[in-house]
Design a protein around this motif. Structure first.
Motif, PDB file in Angstrom:
ATOM      1  N   GLU A 143      -2.834  28.717  -2.180  1.00 52.92           N
ATOM      2  CA  GLU A 143      -1.743  27.855  -2.607  1.00 52.92           C
ATOM      3  C   GLU A 143      -0.635  27.757  -1.560  1.00 52.92           C
ATOM      4  OE1 GLU A 143      -0.631  29.325  -6.413  1.00 52.92           O
ATOM      5  OE2 GLU A 143      -2.500  28.704  -7.354  1.00 52.92           O
ATOM      6  N   ASN A 144      -0.737  28.552  -0.502  1.00 55.61           N
ATOM      7  CA  ASN A 144       0.246  28.460   0.588  1.00 55.61           C
ATOM      8  C   ASN A 144      -0.059  27.310   1.546  1.00 55.61           C
ATOM      9  OD1 ASN A 144       1.694  30.747  -0.304  1.00 55.61           O
ATOM     10  ND2 ASN A 144       0.233  32.112   0.715  1.00 55.61           N
ATOM     11  N   TYR A 145      -1.205  26.646   1.326  1.00 57.89           N
ATOM     12  CA  TYR A 145      -1.627  25.581   2.233  1.00 57.89           C
ATOM     13  C   TYR A 145      -1.639  24.241   1.497  1.00 57.89           C
ATOM     14  CZ  TYR A 145      -3.234  29.590   4.938  1.00 57.89           C
ATOM     15  OH  TYR A 145      -3.291  30.769   5.631  1.00 57.89           O
ATOM     16  N   SER A 146      -1.414  23.174   2.236  1.00 60.73           N
ATOM     17  CA  SER A 146      -1.501  21.839   1.648  1.00 60.73           C
ATOM     18  C   SER A 146      -2.938  21.583   1.217  1.00 60.73           C
ATOM     19  CB  SER A 146      -1.074  20.780   2.672  1.00 60.73           C
ATOM     20  OG  SER A 146       0.273  20.978   3.052  1.00 60.73           O
ATOM     21  N   PRO A 147      -3.141  21.134  -0.023  1.00 58.35           N
ATOM     22  CA  PRO A 147      -4.505  20.974  -0.524  1.00 58.35           C
ATOM     23  C   PRO A 147      -5.261  19.847   0.177  1.00 58.35           C
ATOM     24  CG  PRO A 147      -2.927  20.071  -2.088  1.00 58.35           C
ATOM     25  CD  PRO A 147      -2.124  20.764  -1.032  1.00 58.35           C
ATOM     26  N   ASP A 148      -6.533  20.063   0.393  1.00 55.20           N
ATOM     27  CA  ASP A 148      -7.445  19.017   0.843  1.00 55.20           C
ATOM     28  C   ASP A 148      -8.760  19.248   0.127  1.00 55.20           C
ATOM     29  OD1 ASP A 148      -8.972  20.981   2.270  1.00 55.20           O
ATOM     30  OD2 ASP A 148      -7.585  20.804   3.962  1.00 55.20           O
ATOM     31  N   ARG A 149      -9.721  18.380   0.347  1.00 62.13           N
ATOM     32  CA  ARG A 149     -10.967  18.480  -0.435  1.00 62.13           C
ATOM     33  C   ARG A 149     -11.734  19.760  -0.132  1.00 62.13           C
ATOM     34  NH1 ARG A 149     -15.542  16.068   2.303  1.00 62.13           N
ATOM     35  NH2 ARG A 149     -14.990  15.309   4.385  1.00 62.13           N
ATOM     36  N   PHE A 150     -11.564  20.322   1.067  1.00 61.97           N
ATOM     37  CA  PHE A 150     -12.253  21.563   1.399  1.00 61.97           C
ATOM     38  C   PHE A 150     -11.628  22.753   0.669  1.00 61.97           C
ATOM     39  CE2 PHE A 150     -12.883  18.754   5.070  1.00 61.97           C
ATOM     40  CZ  PHE A 150     -14.271  18.747   5.122  1.00 61.97           C
ATOM     41  N   LEU A 151     -10.282  22.794   0.683  1.00 70.12           N
ATOM     42  CA  LEU A 151      -9.611  23.877  -0.032  1.00 70.12           C
ATOM     43  C   LEU A 151      -9.826  23.770  -1.539  1.00 70.12           C
ATOM     44  CD1 LEU A 151      -6.191  24.226   1.849  1.00 70.12           C
ATOM     45  CD2 LEU A 151      -8.150  25.779   1.918  1.00 70.12           C
ATOM     46  N   THR A 152      -9.859  22.533  -2.038  1.00 66.03           N
ATOM     47  CA  THR A 152     -10.127  22.344  -3.467  1.00 66.03           C
ATOM     48  C   THR A 152     -11.497  22.875  -3.834  1.00 66.03           C
ATOM     49  OG1 THR A 152      -8.703  20.388  -3.560  1.00 66.03           O
ATOM     50  CG2 THR A 152     -10.349  20.632  -5.309  1.00 66.03           C
ATOM     51  N   PHE A 153     -12.490  22.586  -2.993  1.00 63.25           N
ATOM     52  CA  PHE A 153     -13.837  23.103  -3.246  1.00 63.25           C
ATOM     53  C   PHE A 153     -13.840  24.630  -3.205  1.00 63.25           C
ATOM     54  CE2 PHE A 153     -17.839  24.733  -1.530  1.00 63.25           C
ATOM     55  CZ  PHE A 153     -18.726  24.291  -2.497  1.00 63.25           C
ATOM     56  N   GLN A 154     -13.143  25.209  -2.220  1.00 58.80           N
ATOM     57  CA  GLN A 154     -13.106  26.668  -2.121  1.00 58.80           C
ATOM     58  C   GLN A 154     -12.439  27.288  -3.346  1.00 58.80           C
ATOM     59  OE1 GLN A 154     -11.896  28.285   1.824  1.00 58.80           O
ATOM     60  NE2 GLN A 154     -12.026  26.167   2.528  1.00 58.80           N
ATOM     61  N   ARG A 155     -11.344  26.650  -3.805  1.00 65.12           N
ATOM     62  CA  ARG A 155     -10.637  27.184  -4.970  1.00 65.12           C
ATOM     63  C   ARG A 155     -11.518  27.137  -6.216  1.00 65.12           C
ATOM     64  NH1 ARG A 155      -6.780  26.483  -8.997  1.00 65.12           N
ATOM     65  NH2 ARG A 155      -4.925  27.818  -8.753  1.00 65.12           N
ATOM     66  N   GLU A 156     -12.213  26.015  -6.429  1.00 65.54           N
ATOM     67  CA  GLU A 156     -13.102  25.902  -7.580  1.00 65.54           C
ATOM     68  C   GLU A 156     -14.240  26.917  -7.484  1.00 65.54           C
ATOM     69  OE1 GLU A 156     -14.373  21.888  -7.838  1.00 65.54           O
ATOM     70  OE2 GLU A 156     -12.477  21.154  -8.680  1.00 65.54           O
ATOM     71  N   SER A 157     -14.737  27.127  -6.275  1.00 63.57           N
ATOM     72  CA  SER A 157     -15.812  28.106  -6.086  1.00 63.57           C
ATOM     73  C   SER A 157     -15.321  29.515  -6.413  1.00 63.57           C
ATOM     74  CB  SER A 157     -16.324  28.052  -4.648  1.00 63.57           C
ATOM     75  OG  SER A 157     -16.878  26.788  -4.350  1.00 63.57           O
ATOM     76  N   LEU A 158     -14.099  29.841  -5.993  1.00 57.50           N
ATOM     77  CA  LEU A 158     -13.538  31.155  -6.278  1.00 57.50           C
ATOM     78  C   LEU A 158     -13.323  31.350  -7.783  1.00 57.50           C
ATOM     79  CD1 LEU A 158     -10.993  31.401  -3.339  1.00 57.50           C
ATOM     80  CD2 LEU A 158     -12.890  32.994  -3.756  1.00 57.50           C
ATOM     81  N   LEU A 159     -12.880  30.286  -8.453  1.00 55.39           N
ATOM     82  CA  LEU A 159     -12.731  30.372  -9.907  1.00 55.39           C
ATOM     83  C   LEU A 159     -14.078  30.641 -10.575  1.00 55.39           C
ATOM     84  CD1 LEU A 159     -10.179  27.514 -10.611  1.00 55.39           C
ATOM     85  CD2 LEU A 159      -9.885  29.907 -11.252  1.00 55.39           C
ATOM     86  N   GLY A 160     -15.125  29.960 -10.057  1.00 52.49           N
ATOM     87  CA  GLY A 160     -16.456  30.199 -10.587  1.00 52.49           C
ATOM     88  C   GLY A 160     -16.886  31.641 -10.389  1.00 52.49           C
TER      89      GLY A 160
END
Length: 301
Positions: A143-160
């Motif tokens: 969350e310290n970084y500006s979101p982009d589609r790669f970070l969004t994918f990583q975040r969703e993967s981490l939630l999974g």
């Protein structure tokens, strides 16, 4: 959004309310999908969470997975309250849905709870490996970084991965006596959600519940409900009630100043001798000794 909170002695979290929002489907089919609000609260220091009249003792790295609660109050006496809160909207269905749910029907039933007016939450314990803790830390770092589609994918993967870790060996991690599970129509719920709903009902009626009254509440015939309890808990209804009473007795001996006579009476025992006998059999010591040992461990860990 992941946030750390630290206060001197008391922390109140108001209005944790879940809702479902209908969204355009992410597939080419006509299937609708929903966003469901889930909140994860990780305890970072020993404290007690209070929801209404329910007190939930928490140790470091214990976790509450919330679909809906009205208000939570965290209290401590000799150290600051420290918790981490993660707010997340989950889109259902999505490619990670099976990963998020894993093989855990309990979490699935929590996500899809029909009655949004009731409290629904699960308490997880025995997370000493800190895997969930590290996933939460990494999600917070993103969350310290500006979101982009790669970070969004990583975040969703981490939630999974986080939900998958909660699902792994979940029978050892879920505290059924502290959690509040969806209770509507357990006939069609998964076995873990059925077990949780039965635990919740027994906890609320522990002083006078009977096999007949519990079976009637859930809409089962007495004999069928008896077999269901045996299947879900691997013990008879009578033994299940005793196990639950002893868990609640341990809680009251640890967290309250009620005398032993009061505790015995609140739990529905007709005489103190039976209470002492059951407690010594379950805990290996008398209620008085249990309370003394707990106080000593708190002041001299």
């Amino acid at each position: 959004m992941a946030t750390n909170y630290t206060t001197k002695s008391t922390l109140k979290i108001d209005g944790i309310v879940s809702e479902q929002l209908e969204l355009p489907s992410i597939t080419n089919s006509t299937t609708h999908c929903f966003k469901i609000h889930m909140q994860i609260i990780e305890c970072l220091a020993t404290c007690v969470a209070t929801l209404g009249t329910t007190e939930i003792p928490l140790r470091p790295f214990d976790l509450i997975l919330i679909q809906q609660v009205d208000q939570l109050i965290f209290k401590t006496t000799d150290q600051p309250v420290k918790i981490k809160v993660l707010d997340e909207w989950l889109q259902i269905p999505n490619p990670l849905n099976m990963t998020l749910v894993g093989d855990n029907p309990l979490i699935h039933d929590l996500m899809n709870a029909a009655d949004s007016q009731q409290n629904h939450y699960i308490v997880f314990r025995h997370l000493e490996t800190k895997i969930v803790h590290e996933y939460l830390n990494i999600i917070a770092a993103l969350e310290n970084y500006s979101p982009d589609r790669f970070l969004t994918f990583q975040r969703e993967s981490l939630l999974g991965l986080l939900y998958t870790e909660l699902s792994r060996k979940h029978h050892q991690k879920v505290s059924k006596t502290d959690s509040f599970f969806p209770q509507s129509s357990i006939h069609y719920a998964g076995p873990d959600a059925q077990a949780g709903a039965i635990f919740t009902y027994l906890t609320q009626h522990v002083n006078d519940v009977t096999l007949v009254s519990a079976a009637a509440y859930f809409g089962y015939q007495q004999n069928y409900f008896s077999r269901l309890c045996q299947k879900l808990f691997n013990q008879s209804f009578s033994n299940l009630k005793t196990t639950l009473r002893m868990e609640m007795a341990s809680r009251m001996l640890s967290l309250s100043n009620k005398n032993i006579d009061e505790i015995s009476n609140e739990l529905g025992y007709k005489n103190l001798t039976s209470f002492y006998s059951h407690f010594r059999k379950e805990r290996g010591q008398s209620p008085r000794q249990f309370r003394e040992d707990y106080k000593q461990n708190i002041h001299h860990p």
